[in-house]
Design an enzyme around this catalytic site. Structure first.
Site, PDB file in Angstrom:
ATOM      1  N   SER A 195       0.932  -1.386   0.108  1.00 34.43           N
ATOM      2  CA  SER A 195       0.060  -0.012  -0.063  1.00 34.43           C
ATOM      3  C   SER A 195       0.780   1.282  -0.014  1.00 34.43           C
ATOM      4  O   SER A 195       1.973   1.222   0.375  1.00 34.43           O
ATOM      5  CB  SER A 195      -1.018   0.037   1.318  1.00 34.43           C
ATOM      6  OG  SER A 195      -0.022   0.135   2.531  1.00 34.43           O
ATOM      7  N   ASP A 196       0.396   2.440  -0.633  1.00 34.91           N
ATOM      8  CA  ASP A 196       0.983   3.668  -0.197  1.00 34.91           C
ATOM      9  C   ASP A 196       0.691   4.062   1.384  1.00 34.91           C
ATOM     10  O   ASP A 196      -0.286   3.486   1.902  1.00 34.91           O
ATOM     11  CB  ASP A 196       0.427   4.732  -0.976  1.00 34.91           C
ATOM     12  CG  ASP A 196       1.302   5.932  -1.252  1.00 34.91           C
ATOM     13  OD1 ASP A 196       2.064   6.003  -0.259  1.00 34.91           O
ATOM     14  OD2 ASP A 196       1.352   6.402  -2.106  1.00 34.91           O
ATOM     15  N   LEU A 197       1.402   4.873   1.756  1.00 38.55           N
ATOM     16  CA  LEU A 197       1.305   5.172   3.297  1.00 38.55           C
ATOM     17  C   LEU A 197       0.127   5.350   3.498  1.00 38.55           C
ATOM     18  O   LEU A 197      -0.744   6.505   3.289  1.00 38.55           O
ATOM     19  CB  LEU A 197       2.340   6.113   3.831  1.00 38.55           C
ATOM     20  CG  LEU A 197       2.418   6.603   5.344  1.00 38.55           C
ATOM     21  CD1 LEU A 197       2.846   5.207   5.914  1.00 38.55           C
ATOM     22  CD2 LEU A 197       3.476   7.504   5.355  1.00 38.55           C
ATOM     23  N   GLY A 198      -0.729   4.514   4.574  1.00 40.02           N
ATOM     24  CA  GLY A 198      -2.013   4.808   4.973  1.00 40.02           C
ATOM     25  C   GLY A 198      -3.115   4.642   4.024  1.00 40.02           C
ATOM     26  O   GLY A 198      -4.284   5.056   4.426  1.00 40.02           O
TER      27      GLY A 198
END
Length: 797
Positions: free
Chosen positions: A315-318
């Site tokens: 995932s991208d951050l968050g």
């Protein structure tokens, strides 16, 4: 009988003792990876499996006491209680992480910290699974002491994939010898929205050029073997279609049909998959109402079933929690975690998207054991393939020697030189003479180290960076007077001294004025949990220069602050003016294009930018950079990318529809002539090949590079196609008077389209070949015919 029974008991006891002492299958390097993964999964608890999918923020996981480096209590807690499998940005330093030159790590300390982190993971956990350390490295490792190369938009302006592969290999070595295993990059988003804050991280607006640059980066980062000790796993960003948000809003909704998705936005990703990339990061946006981080079509059907991707997704951050908080397509955090992992998203960059939420989803039977094992197995596989179970540590002495080596610094200069785009050179103002008696160097970016480096850059000692002012001083004769005046800031209108700038220009033979933008973060800016900046329209405090970089989306593309007034005041003096642009996105250059005789675009040229720009200014290097993104005349024209679909765009009431400078554009101190275009086609057994040949001659008295570009038009097709599309290019060096033949081979993949049935086909008909020095500078043109239709396999495309 008793003897035999006793002997049997002894043998059984010995066998049991041996079995207890025997090496587990997963720790035996001679066993095939699949068997090792299966064995290890069979030994893991659900909590340990979930932990392996957590890649948490790493810069708080070490502690530094003077020169001594060790692990933190936070790290022990994360390993002991959450069984984490990876760290991100452990060695990162910047205002967001609050790591500085004082409290951050030099390369030797970084290696020491990495070893300490690994030692705890290997020796103080039940199964001894080594840690994955992922680092940011789009234009150099984002760590103290690493080499800083030009940002990606400058890298692509070289039109030199071989050079980028060398650069990526150097970056990989700097990451790996410090203990990193994964390098985040390349960014393969197409940048067709210059208001978007992250244009500098991309390779521009074109899928073919982006594909080739991306493949070069993947090959350079990953090398021939992950066990080499100098290569890292490449993580592609961002999957998919992230760079065209509505209104330029970072992470915002995008509007594209699936045909356009397949034909423009996905080819660079597919090219990287075919090149063997091992990690792919999802993007924050949604496509047709489905968030990319929970999009089963993208993550499973397309990526794995059609393309055969063998690595792991992250995932991208968050972005997993964003399925709930941003997109609102889940009602609870466990539901968001389930949507992501069931769709095929393996690893959680943040540590709070999965973790307890994934455990809850598993216990609620929203996620099966099979799905959990699938994700964990993909991550473990690469830990085995990298050899981390056998050799999790690095040599601290190598880190000190190999990071920012003289060879890497020289390579940074070469990439910067090749990236410089000469936009204008009226009456051959450039190159400048080294024997000038006086030069005025003016502007907010003339002597500002951080404005030269771009986003995702660590703190730098001033001695690491050569600014434009320093580069110019290093070129001119000892008796040349060089006067520097900043004149103004990028954004802050309280820092203005136009009078001093005018005085300096009037007393000089030439004025070099360095303008543009900045992605330089400062310690006063507030940052979101994702690392993007919080931007407000008004601010009562001193305004930073930052107007580009993640989170800094623009409503206009005008020069900010008092830069335009500074430029006009200097030009009004009558002194010959050369503008050098240092920036991360296209800006409004209309006035300077009309009134300034010479303009250089250097993007963010990195630590050797000053030397590289001076090399070009004084003729020690003949510029050959070419634009990879069109520069508009107005935001009202957007989008203005060159390969828009038919019909051709009509003019506006106020202006025409053409960009100020189009894709592929760039000047040289040399002149080039194109002749003898020939195309020969062959068709057989469902294949087609068009061999294109032409000659390029340097008709000037100066050696130089030319970037020969081939564009193609499908003259009549069953679906709408672009007016023209880049298919091939080559940067070639030509000595004065030299002529070379350029040969390109077009295949079915170059001619194909996605028809109305969503099938990849080559349709019979006429194609137009165009070759020249830019998308709007076509020198030669001819046509060829394809007689028979060809249908291509889905898995191949």
């Amino acid at each position: 009988m008793i003897k035999h029974f006793t002997l049997s008991l002894c043998l059984l006891g010995a066998t049991a003792t041996y079995a207890q002492k025997a090496k587990p299958v997963y720790k035996d390097s001679k066993v095939p990876t699949d068997a090792r993964v299966k064995d290890l999964l069979g030994r893991m608890t659900v909590e340990e499996k979930v932990g392996q999918l957590s890649t948490i923020l790493g810069w708080e996981m070490y502690q530094k006491d003077g020169q001594k480096v060790g692990i933190s209590a936070a790290y022990k807690k994360a390993v002991d209680e959450r069984h984490i499998g990876g760290l991100w940005a452990t060695l990162r330093a910047d205002p967001w992480t609050k790591k500085t030159l004082a409290n951050g790590l030099n390369p030797a300390q970084a290696a020491e910290a990495s070893n300490a982190l690994q030692k705890y993971a290997v020796e103080h956990t039940r199964l001894g699974i080594p840690m994955f350390l992922a680092e940011e490295c789009p234009h150099g490792h984002m760590a103290i002491g690493a080499t800083v190369f030009p940002t990606s938009i400058g890298q692509s302006s070289t039109w030199d994939p071989a050079l980028l592969q060398r650069m990526a290999s150097a970056i990989a070595t700097e990451v790996r010898v410090q203990g990193g295993h994964i390098g985040y990059g390349p960014v393969l988003d197409l940048a067709r929205e210059p208001r978007w804050s992250r244009v500098e991280e991309t390779y521009g607006e074109d899928p073919v050029l982006t594909s080739q640059m991306g493949v070069a980066m993947v090959k350079g980062l990953q090398g021939a073997s992950l066990k080499s000790g100098v290569n890292v796993i490449s993580t592609l960003k961002h999957f998919a279609a992230y760079g065209v948000p509505e209104g330029g809003h970072n992470g915002g909704s995008i509007s594209t049909g699936y045909r356009e998705l397949y034909q423009s936005f996905l080819p660079p990703v597919h090219a990287a998959v075919k090149a063997g990339i091992l990690s792919i990061m999802t993007s924050y946006n949604s496509i047709d109402g489905v968030p990319c981080s929970s999009n089963e079509f993208l993550l499973t059907d397309l990526l794995r079933k059609q393309w055969g991707f063998q690595g792991f997704t992250v995932s991208d951050l968050g972005s997993i929690s964003g399925i709930l908080t941003s997109h609102h397509v889940a009602a609870t955090p466990p539901e968001a975690a389930a949507l992501a992992i069931n769709a095929g998203l393996d690893d959680d960059l943040s540590g709070y998207g999965y973790d307890k939420e994934l455990l809850a989803a598993f216990n609620q039977k929203l996620v099966s054991t099979e799905i959990l094992d699938r994700a964990v197995g993909r991550v473990l596989r690469l830990k085995f393939e990298m050899g981390l179970f056998e050799n999790p540590y690095v040599d601290t002495k190598k880190a000190a020697k190999q990071v920012k080596s003289p060879a890497n610094v020289e390579l940074a200069r070469q990439v910067a030189r090749e990236s410089v785009v000469l936009l204008k050179n009226e009456k051959d103002v450039l190159p400048l003479s080294k024997s000038l008696k006086s030069i005025a160097v003016i502007g907010p970016n003339a002597d500002n180290i951080y404005n030269q480096l771009g986003d995702y850059t660590a703190p730098q000692p001033e001695s690491n960076i050569v600014t434009v002012l320093e580069g110019i001083k290093g070129k001119v004769a000892a008796g040349t007077k060089v006067t520097y005046v900043k004149g103004c800031a990028i954004r802050d209108t309280t820092q203005v001294d136009l009078a001093a700038a005018v005085a300096a220009a009037r007393s000089a033979e030439v004025a070099v004025i360095v303008l543009g933008g900045s992605s330089a973060r400062d310690f006063k800016t507030e940052y979101q949990s994702t690392g993007a900046a919080n931007v407000t329209a008004s601010n009562t405090q001193a305004i930073s220069d930052m107007e580009s970089g993640e989170g800094y989306d623009r409503a206009t593309l005008d020069l900010l602050g008092k830069q335009q007034e500074l430029l006009q005041a200097v030009v009004k003096t009558g002194t010959p003016v050369v503008v050098v642009l240092i920036k991360g996105r296209p800006l409004n250059l209309n006035w300077m294009a009309a009134h300034v005789p010479a303009v250089l675009d250097a993007w963010y040229p990195g630590q050797e930018g000053g030397n590289a720009i001076a090399d070009v200014l004084f003729g020690d290097y003949n510029p050959a950079g070419r634009l990879t993104i069109s520069i508009p005349k107005s935001v009202g024209q957007l989008p203005v990318y060159y390969n828009a679909k038919r019909p051709e765009r009509r003019d506006y009431v106020e202006m025409d529809a053409k960009p100020l400078y189009s894709f592929g554009y760039g000047l040289s101190y040399s002149k080039f002539e194109y002749t003898d275009l020939q195309v020969n086609t062959t068709e057989s057994n469902g294949a087609v090949q068009a061999s294109v040949r032409f000659k390029v001659k340097n008709t000037s008295a100066r050696d130089g590079d030319e970037v020969a570009q081939l564009y193609l038009s499908d003259d009549a097709s069953s679906v709408v196609t672009p007016v023209k599309q880049l298919k091939k290019f080559q940067r070639l060096m030509l000595k004065a008077g030299e002529q070379k033949e350029v040969a390109f081979e077009l295949t079915a993949e170059d001619l194909m389209l996605l028809n109305q049935k969503m099938e990849w086909v080559v349709e019979p008909g006429v194609f137009t070949v165009m070759v020249g020095g830019a998308s709007d500078d076509i020198k030669l043109k001819t046509q060829f015919n394809v007689a028979k239709a060809i249908k291509l396999a889905v898995a191949e495309h």
